[in-house]
Design a protein around this motif. Structure first.
Motif, PDB file in Angstrom:
ATOM      1  N   LEU A   1      19.438  10.912 -52.380  1.00  0.00           N
ATOM      2  CA  LEU A   1      19.129  11.326 -51.012  1.00  0.00           C
ATOM      3  C   LEU A   1      19.255  12.835 -50.832  1.00  0.00           C
ATOM      4  O   LEU A   1      18.419  13.451 -50.165  1.00  0.00           O
ATOM      5  N   VAL A   2      20.286  13.435 -51.415  1.00  0.00           N
ATOM      6  CA  VAL A   2      20.448  14.888 -51.298  1.00  0.00           C
ATOM      7  C   VAL A   2      19.258  15.604 -51.927  1.00  0.00           C
ATOM      8  O   VAL A   2      18.662  16.511 -51.334  1.00  0.00           O
ATOM      9  N   VAL A   3      18.878  15.183 -53.125  1.00  0.00           N
ATOM     10  CA  VAL A   3      17.742  15.807 -53.813  1.00  0.00           C
ATOM     11  C   VAL A   3      16.446  15.560 -53.027  1.00  0.00           C
ATOM     12  O   VAL A   3      15.632  16.473 -52.843  1.00  0.00           O
ATOM     13  N   ALA A   4      16.250  14.326 -52.552  1.00  0.00           N
ATOM     14  CA  ALA A   4      15.024  13.998 -51.827  1.00  0.00           C
ATOM     15  C   ALA A   4      14.899  14.797 -50.543  1.00  0.00           C
ATOM     16  O   ALA A   4      13.832  15.347 -50.231  1.00  0.00           O
ATOM     17  N   TYR A   5      15.992  14.894 -49.774  1.00  0.00           N
ATOM     18  CA  TYR A   5      15.940  15.669 -48.536  1.00  0.00           C
ATOM     19  C   TYR A   5      15.704  17.151 -48.811  1.00  0.00           C
ATOM     20  O   TYR A   5      14.913  17.807 -48.125  1.00  0.00           O
ATOM     21  N   LEU A   6      16.396  17.701 -49.813  1.00  0.00           N
ATOM     22  CA  LEU A   6      16.215  19.125 -50.122  1.00  0.00           C
ATOM     23  C   LEU A   6      14.788  19.430 -50.564  1.00  0.00           C
ATOM     24  O   LEU A   6      14.191  20.414 -50.119  1.00  0.00           O
ATOM     25  N   LEU A   7      14.239  18.600 -51.444  1.00  0.00           N
ATOM     26  CA  LEU A   7      12.878  18.834 -51.926  1.00  0.00           C
ATOM     27  C   LEU A   7      11.849  18.672 -50.817  1.00  0.00           C
ATOM     28  O   LEU A   7      10.964  19.510 -50.647  1.00  0.00           O
ATOM     29  N   SER A   8      11.948  17.593 -50.069  1.00  0.00           N
ATOM     30  CA  SER A   8      10.907  17.316 -49.080  1.00  0.00           C
ATOM     31  C   SER A   8      10.965  18.276 -47.901  1.00  0.00           C
ATOM     32  O   SER A   8       9.946  18.837 -47.502  1.00  0.00           O
ATOM     33  N   ILE A   9      12.143  18.519 -47.373  1.00  0.00           N
ATOM     34  CA  ILE A   9      12.237  19.373 -46.191  1.00  0.00           C
ATOM     35  C   ILE A   9      11.903  20.824 -46.540  1.00  0.00           C
ATOM     36  O   ILE A   9      11.172  21.492 -45.804  1.00  0.00           O
ATOM     37  N   SER A  10      12.402  21.311 -47.676  1.00  0.00           N
ATOM     38  CA  SER A  10      12.120  22.704 -48.033  1.00  0.00           C
ATOM     39  C   SER A  10      10.634  22.919 -48.271  1.00  0.00           C
ATOM     40  O   SER A  10      10.068  23.929 -47.845  1.00  0.00           O
ATOM     41  N   TYR A  11       9.965  21.959 -48.931  1.00  0.00           N
ATOM     42  CA  TYR A  11       8.535  22.142 -49.160  1.00  0.00           C
ATOM     43  C   TYR A  11       7.743  21.997 -47.866  1.00  0.00           C
ATOM     44  O   TYR A  11       6.776  22.721 -47.651  1.00  0.00           O
ATOM     45  N   LEU A  12       8.138  21.068 -46.997  1.00  0.00           N
ATOM     46  CA  LEU A  12       7.422  20.922 -45.737  1.00  0.00           C
ATOM     47  C   LEU A  12       7.569  22.174 -44.871  1.00  0.00           C
ATOM     48  O   LEU A  12       6.606  22.591 -44.218  1.00  0.00           O
ATOM     49  N   VAL A  13       8.738  22.791 -44.864  1.00  0.00           N
ATOM     50  CA  VAL A  13       8.914  24.049 -44.122  1.00  0.00           C
ATOM     51  C   VAL A  13       8.026  25.135 -44.727  1.00  0.00           C
ATOM     52  O   VAL A  13       7.355  25.881 -44.008  1.00  0.00           O
ATOM     53  N   PHE A  14       7.991  25.219 -46.062  1.00  0.00           N
ATOM     54  CA  PHE A  14       7.117  26.182 -46.733  1.00  0.00           C
ATOM     55  C   PHE A  14       5.663  25.948 -46.362  1.00  0.00           C
ATOM     56  O   PHE A  14       4.923  26.886 -46.049  1.00  0.00           O
TER      57      PHE A  14
ATOM     58  N   LEU B   1       0.748  27.388 -43.395  1.00  0.00           N
ATOM     59  CA  LEU B   1      -0.320  27.115 -42.431  1.00  0.00           C
ATOM     60  C   LEU B   1      -0.270  28.085 -41.257  1.00  0.00           C
ATOM     61  O   LEU B   1      -1.311  28.565 -40.800  1.00  0.00           O
ATOM     62  N   ALA B   2       0.918  28.379 -40.769  1.00  0.00           N
ATOM     63  CA  ALA B   2       1.055  29.306 -39.645  1.00  0.00           C
ATOM     64  C   ALA B   2       0.544  30.686 -40.027  1.00  0.00           C
ATOM     65  O   ALA B   2      -0.168  31.329 -39.246  1.00  0.00           O
ATOM     66  N   SER B   3       0.878  31.145 -41.226  1.00  0.00           N
ATOM     67  CA  SER B   3       0.411  32.466 -41.643  1.00  0.00           C
ATOM     68  C   SER B   3      -1.097  32.464 -41.890  1.00  0.00           C
ATOM     69  O   SER B   3      -1.754  33.479 -41.682  1.00  0.00           O
ATOM     70  N   THR B   4      -1.653  31.336 -42.273  1.00  0.00           N
ATOM     71  CA  THR B   4      -3.096  31.252 -42.484  1.00  0.00           C
ATOM     72  C   THR B   4      -3.845  31.367 -41.170  1.00  0.00           C
ATOM     73  O   THR B   4      -4.833  32.095 -41.063  1.00  0.00           O
ATOM     74  N   PHE B   5      -3.376  30.658 -40.159  1.00  0.00           N
ATOM     75  CA  PHE B   5      -4.100  30.644 -38.894  1.00  0.00           C
ATOM     76  C   PHE B   5      -3.812  31.860 -38.024  1.00  0.00           C
ATOM     77  O   PHE B   5      -4.645  32.249 -37.215  1.00  0.00           O
ATOM     78  N   THR B   6      -2.652  32.482 -38.171  1.00  0.00           N
ATOM     79  CA  THR B   6      -2.350  33.663 -37.363  1.00  0.00           C
ATOM     80  C   THR B   6      -2.745  34.952 -38.065  1.00  0.00           C
ATOM     81  O   THR B   6      -2.927  35.977 -37.425  1.00  0.00           O
ATOM     82  N   GLY B   7      -2.875  34.896 -39.377  1.00  0.00           N
ATOM     83  CA  GLY B   7      -3.224  36.093 -40.128  1.00  0.00           C
ATOM     84  C   GLY B   7      -2.062  37.022 -40.368  1.00  0.00           C
ATOM     85  O   GLY B   7      -2.222  38.115 -40.901  1.00  0.00           O
ATOM     86  N   GLU B   8      -0.878  36.623 -39.956  1.00  0.00           N
ATOM     87  CA  GLU B   8       0.317  37.448 -40.158  1.00  0.00           C
ATOM     88  C   GLU B   8       1.272  36.763 -41.127  1.00  0.00           C
ATOM     89  O   GLU B   8       1.303  35.544 -41.215  1.00  0.00           O
ATOM     90  N   SER B   9       2.041  37.563 -41.799  1.00  0.00           N
ATOM     91  CA  SER B   9       3.033  37.017 -42.713  1.00  0.00           C
ATOM     92  C   SER B   9       4.204  36.438 -41.918  1.00  0.00           C
ATOM     93  O   SER B   9       4.741  37.093 -41.044  1.00  0.00           O
ATOM     94  N   VAL B  10       4.568  35.203 -42.230  1.00  0.00           N
ATOM     95  CA  VAL B  10       5.671  34.550 -41.539  1.00  0.00           C
ATOM     96  C   VAL B  10       6.866  34.531 -42.476  1.00  0.00           C
ATOM     97  O   VAL B  10       6.777  34.057 -43.600  1.00  0.00           O
ATOM     98  N   THR B  11       7.974  35.082 -42.012  1.00  0.00           N
ATOM     99  CA  THR B  11       9.180  35.105 -42.833  1.00  0.00           C
ATOM    100  C   THR B  11      10.324  34.472 -42.085  1.00  0.00           C
ATOM    101  O   THR B  11      10.298  34.377 -40.849  1.00  0.00           O
ATOM    102  N   LEU B  12      11.309  34.025 -42.820  1.00  0.00           N
ATOM    103  CA  LEU B  12      12.515  33.469 -42.206  1.00  0.00           C
ATOM    104  C   LEU B  12      13.560  34.550 -42.120  1.00  0.00           C
ATOM    105  O   LEU B  12      13.795  35.281 -43.064  1.00  0.00           O
ATOM    106  N   GLY B  13      14.218  34.632 -40.976  1.00  0.00           N
ATOM    107  CA  GLY B  13      15.305  35.596 -40.820  1.00  0.00           C
ATOM    108  C   GLY B  13      14.904  36.904 -40.217  1.00  0.00           C
ATOM    109  O   GLY B  13      13.877  37.312 -39.955  1.00  0.00           O
TER     110      GLY B  13
END
Length: 106
Positions: free
Chosen positions: A76-89, A94-106
């Motif tokens: 479960l730890v591995v599955a949650y880390l892999l799936s959530i991190s990739y979905l956020v990425f 997608l957000a950077s594609t449609f807005t044309g701007e680089s999206v960064t965290l932090g």
């Protein structure tokens, strides 16, 4: 009487469209690969949620049988880390594609 010669023009005017065909084909392939990975991450997240619900419902029975949840917890730890991190990425991509701007965290 003179015949006028007709000229043939490419869409780009210089054949650049033909030179870009391999680049376009590769980018379409990358797009499908990323979409496939996002779908796999979504399926993994759904499976992880299902396993979590199953473990919570069968917690008392597993305790009575003397079974441990160490393997399931690691999964479960591995599955949650892999799936959530990739979905956020993927969502940030997608957000950077449609807005044309680089999206960064932090």
């Amino acid at each position: 009487m003179k015949r006028r010669q007709s000229s043939v023009y490419s869409p780009g005017g210089c054949g650049c469209g033909l030179l870009l065909l391999p680049v376009i084909a590769v980018s379409i392939g990358v797009m499908f690969a990323l979409a496939g990975l996002a779908a796999a991450a979504l399926v993994l997240l759904i499976v992880a949620i299902g396993v979590t619900v199953w473990l919570c419902r069968s917690r008392e029975q597993r305790r009575a049988d003397g079974k441990t949840n160490v393997g399931w917890t690691i999964f479960l730890v591995v599955a949650y880390l892999l799936s959530i991190s990739y979905l956020v990425f993927f969502i940030l991509l997608l957000a950077s594609t449609f807005t044309g701007e680089s999206v960064t965290l932090g």
